[in-house]
Scaffold this motif. Structure first.
Motif, PDB file in Angstrom:
ATOM      1  N   THR A 246      -2.902   6.790 -10.541  1.00  0.00           N
ATOM      2  CA  THR A 246      -3.204   5.873  -9.440  1.00  0.00           C
ATOM      3  C   THR A 246      -3.430   6.646  -8.152  1.00  0.00           C
ATOM      4  O   THR A 246      -4.368   6.359  -7.389  1.00  0.00           O
ATOM      5  N   ARG A 250      -6.912   7.057  -5.917  1.00  0.00           N
ATOM      6  CA  ARG A 250      -6.945   6.799  -4.474  1.00  0.00           C
ATOM      7  C   ARG A 250      -7.585   7.961  -3.714  1.00  0.00           C
ATOM      8  O   ARG A 250      -8.381   7.763  -2.794  1.00  0.00           O
ATOM      9  N   ASN A 353       6.577   8.647  -4.541  1.00  0.00           N
ATOM     10  CA  ASN A 353       5.662   7.517  -4.708  1.00  0.00           C
ATOM     11  C   ASN A 353       6.431   6.207  -4.925  1.00  0.00           C
ATOM     12  O   ASN A 353       7.624   6.211  -5.212  1.00  0.00           O
ATOM     13  N   LYS A 354       5.714   5.096  -4.779  1.00  0.00           N
ATOM     14  CA  LYS A 354       6.201   3.726  -5.017  1.00  0.00           C
ATOM     15  C   LYS A 354       7.284   3.333  -4.004  1.00  0.00           C
ATOM     16  O   LYS A 354       8.223   2.592  -4.340  1.00  0.00           O
ATOM     17  N   ASP A 356       6.883   1.297  -1.771  1.00  0.00           N
ATOM     18  CA  ASP A 356       6.720  -0.133  -1.520  1.00  0.00           C
ATOM     19  C   ASP A 356       7.581  -0.974  -2.452  1.00  0.00           C
ATOM     20  O   ASP A 356       7.740  -2.180  -2.232  1.00  0.00           O
ATOM     21  N   GLN A 357       8.161  -0.350  -3.496  1.00  0.00           N
ATOM     22  CA  GLN A 357       8.952  -1.095  -4.472  1.00  0.00           C
ATOM     23  C   GLN A 357      10.459  -0.916  -4.289  1.00  0.00           C
ATOM     24  O   GLN A 357      11.230  -1.376  -5.127  1.00  0.00           O
ATOM     25  N   ARG A 363      14.841   2.341   1.366  1.00  0.00           N
ATOM     26  CA  ARG A 363      13.695   2.980   2.017  1.00  0.00           C
ATOM     27  C   ARG A 363      14.158   3.791   3.231  1.00  0.00           C
ATOM     28  O   ARG A 363      13.725   4.940   3.435  1.00  0.00           O
ATOM     29  N   SER A 383       2.736   5.246  -1.051  1.00  0.00           N
ATOM     30  CA  SER A 383       2.532   4.208  -2.061  1.00  0.00           C
ATOM     31  C   SER A 383       1.085   4.305  -2.505  1.00  0.00           C
ATOM     32  O   SER A 383       0.169   3.993  -1.741  1.00  0.00           O
ATOM     33  N   ILE A 385      -0.388   2.489  -4.566  1.00  0.00           N
ATOM     34  CA  ILE A 385      -0.964   1.158  -4.727  1.00  0.00           C
ATOM     35  C   ILE A 385      -1.461   0.608  -3.397  1.00  0.00           C
ATOM     36  O   ILE A 385      -2.605   0.174  -3.269  1.00  0.00           O
ATOM     37  N   SER A 386      -0.603   0.626  -2.372  1.00  0.00           N
ATOM     38  CA  SER A 386      -0.963   0.047  -1.076  1.00  0.00           C
ATOM     39  C   SER A 386      -1.695   1.029  -0.167  1.00  0.00           C
ATOM     40  O   SER A 386      -2.329   0.626   0.801  1.00  0.00           O
ATOM     41  N   GLY A 387      -1.601   2.305  -0.441  1.00  0.00           N
ATOM     42  CA  GLY A 387      -2.230   3.314   0.414  1.00  0.00           C
ATOM     43  C   GLY A 387      -1.343   3.792   1.542  1.00  0.00           C
ATOM     44  O   GLY A 387      -1.749   4.664   2.326  1.00  0.00           O
ATOM     45  N   GLU A 388      -0.134   3.275   1.608  1.00  0.00           N
ATOM     46  CA  GLU A 388       0.782   3.677   2.677  1.00  0.00           C
ATOM     47  C   GLU A 388       1.124   5.161   2.568  1.00  0.00           C
ATOM     48  O   GLU A 388       1.450   5.665   1.492  1.00  0.00           O
TER      49      GLU A 388
END
Length: 468
Positions: A246, A250, A353-354, A356-357, A363, A383, A385-388
């Motif tokens: 992933t 990106r 990574n991750k 956001d979860q 965090r 992240s 997934i979100s691009g953060e």
């Protein structure tokens, strides 16, 4: 067996062809002393690595995920705590009898043991349960065999599988003699079935090893051609399902398969990426690692993993939302050490990574923990997934890669197109400035191995510069 649960049929993944799937029982036989240590050490990202032990529940969940990765219907799974390992069957006689009844009543077609079984233990369990038994190594090999898509990947998996199968040949067919041998009327026994099988397997192993030498030479040629215009290599490594593919998609805007399953991708992928305000790099996505990764697989995939060995920067992608993230990190470090890359290697950059979860309080803890680590050892929280956090990661990659290059300033005649073209082919041109007197000043970065060529070609017109 504890805990025992029946999986929800709606969570099972059907096979692509729609054929009936094999009903599977997953058993996690773990030693009690390891469980006691795991209770006090799991799930803490900041702990000393040597103290981390996986909890039995997490190990069983991973084994179940491995079974589902090849579309097995996991109808039952559970943990068996052992005080000692039995040489004949790994489990005690009472548990072997208990599972024999369970296998029969549930019509189980395959039993997965989340451990390493000896050939004798595997044979005895198959006889006791009247069904196929697969240990952890065999299961991982089956997954790799399913995922391999290229000829290289297929050869590597077959080599590992044959090496594993060779050790599984037990003396069950010794009465089947291929020929009579020796002198006299009766003669002695000739080549038995097991000897024939072992010889055929060894012959096939030699042929595959010869083919893989060709693969290795091809990869060496590719690396040599890249070094002619030496783009920096950035390799992604990490535990399986940590989000490497992933993140790769990106950063490269490509379409590599990325799925929430173990070993979703197997064959390595390389893409060229132009970093903002930085050089062009080659990003490499490699096969995911896992605990107790069979040594034969590491050896078989060494040609593929040489991309990691040759990398200028290694991104160790970690899933910080996973309860056993620290133990997973240890497993990755162990495989890297087998490749000659110690955990303290200055090329390694951890990517958490991750994020956001994870809950807000976790965090905040991760951010504080990362901030306390100094300099190049400071992880980057992202992240995929979100691009953060990706902008900061890309900036860090650019800065770290720039250190592996020498910054030079070269003055050339603005009309000398051949010289300007040569500089563009040789290094990463950052900027050019042309003065009124017709002199173009070129700011570029080159690989240390190319610095001598630049200085030999342009002489006094070359000077060192601080990269901008």
């Amino acid at each position: 067996m504890e805990p025992r649960h029946r999986d929800d049929p709606q969570r099972l993944t059907p096979t692509p062809t729609g054929a009936a799937v094999t009903r599977c029982l997953v058993i996690g036989p773990y030693l009690r002393n390891a469980e006691a240590r795991a209770g006090a050490t799991r799930a803490d990202v900041g702990m000393r690595p040597e103290t981390v032990v996986r909890a039995p529940e997490a190990r069983l969940a991973e084994a179940t995920g491995l079974a589902r990765a090849i579309d097995l219907d996991v109808v039952e799974s559970g943990i068996v705590m052992l005080s000692a390992i039995r040489p004949a069957t790994f489990l005690g006689k009472g548990k072997v009898d208990e599972f024999a009844g369970l296998v029969k009543s549930l019509e189980i077609g395959l039993v997965v043991m989340d451990c390493a079984l000896s050939p004798v233990q595997q044979r005895n369990l198959e006889r006791a349960w009247s069904t196929k038994v697969l240990d952890r190594t065999g299961l991982i090999l089956e997954i790799f065999g399913r995922r391999a898509a290229t000829r290289e990947g297929t050869l590597q998996v077959e080599l590992a599988h044959l090496t594993y199968q060779k050790s599984r040949l037990v003396r069950s067919w010794t009465h089947l003699e291929r020929q009579r041998g020796g002198f006299g009327f009766l003669g002695g026994p000739g080549e038995t079935q097991i000897e024939t099988d072992r010889r055929l397997i060894q012959d096939r192993i030699r042929r595959i090893e010869h083919d893989l030498e060709g693969v290795k030479r091809t990869r060496t040629l590719h690396r040599t051609s890249r070094k002619r215009v030496p783009y920096p290599i950035v390799a992604l490594v990490g535990y399986t399902n940590a989000g490497k593919s992933t993140l790769f998609n990106r950063l490269t805007r490509s379409g590599v398969l990325a799925a929430d399953m173990l070993f979703a991708t197997l064959d390595p992928t390389l893409r060229a990426v132009d970093l903002p305000n930085g050089p062009r790099v080659i990003l490499s996505d490699t096969v995911g690692f896992i605990s107790d990764l069979p040594t034969m697989l590491v050896a078989a995939f060494r040609a593929t993993l040489e991309e990691v060995i040759e990398a200028d920067l290694i991104l160790h992608v970690r899933d910080v939302s996973h309860g056993d993230t620290q133990a997973q990190s240890m497993d990755v470090d162990q495989v890297l050490e087998e490749l000659g890359i110690p955990p303290q290697d200055e090329r390694i950059l951890e990517v958490w990574n991750k994020v956001d979860q994870v809950p807000p309080e976790e965090r905040e803890r991760l951010e504080n923990l990362a901030a306390r680590q100094s300099g190049d050892r400071r992880p980057r929280l992202v992240s995929a997934i979100s691009g953060e956090g990706l902008d900061g990661l890309v900036a860090t990659i650019s800065e770290r890669v720039a250190r592996t290059r020498v910054a030079l300033t070269v003055a050339v005649d603005a009309a000398d197109g051949a010289a300007l073209s040569w500089l563009h082919r040789t290094g990463d041109v950052l900027d050019t400035e042309t003065s009124d007197d017709g002199v173009t000043t070129v700011h570029l970065r080159v690989h240390p191995s190319r610095e001598g060529q630049v200085r030999a070609k342009f002489g006094e017109r070359v000077r060192a510069a601080v990269a901008s």
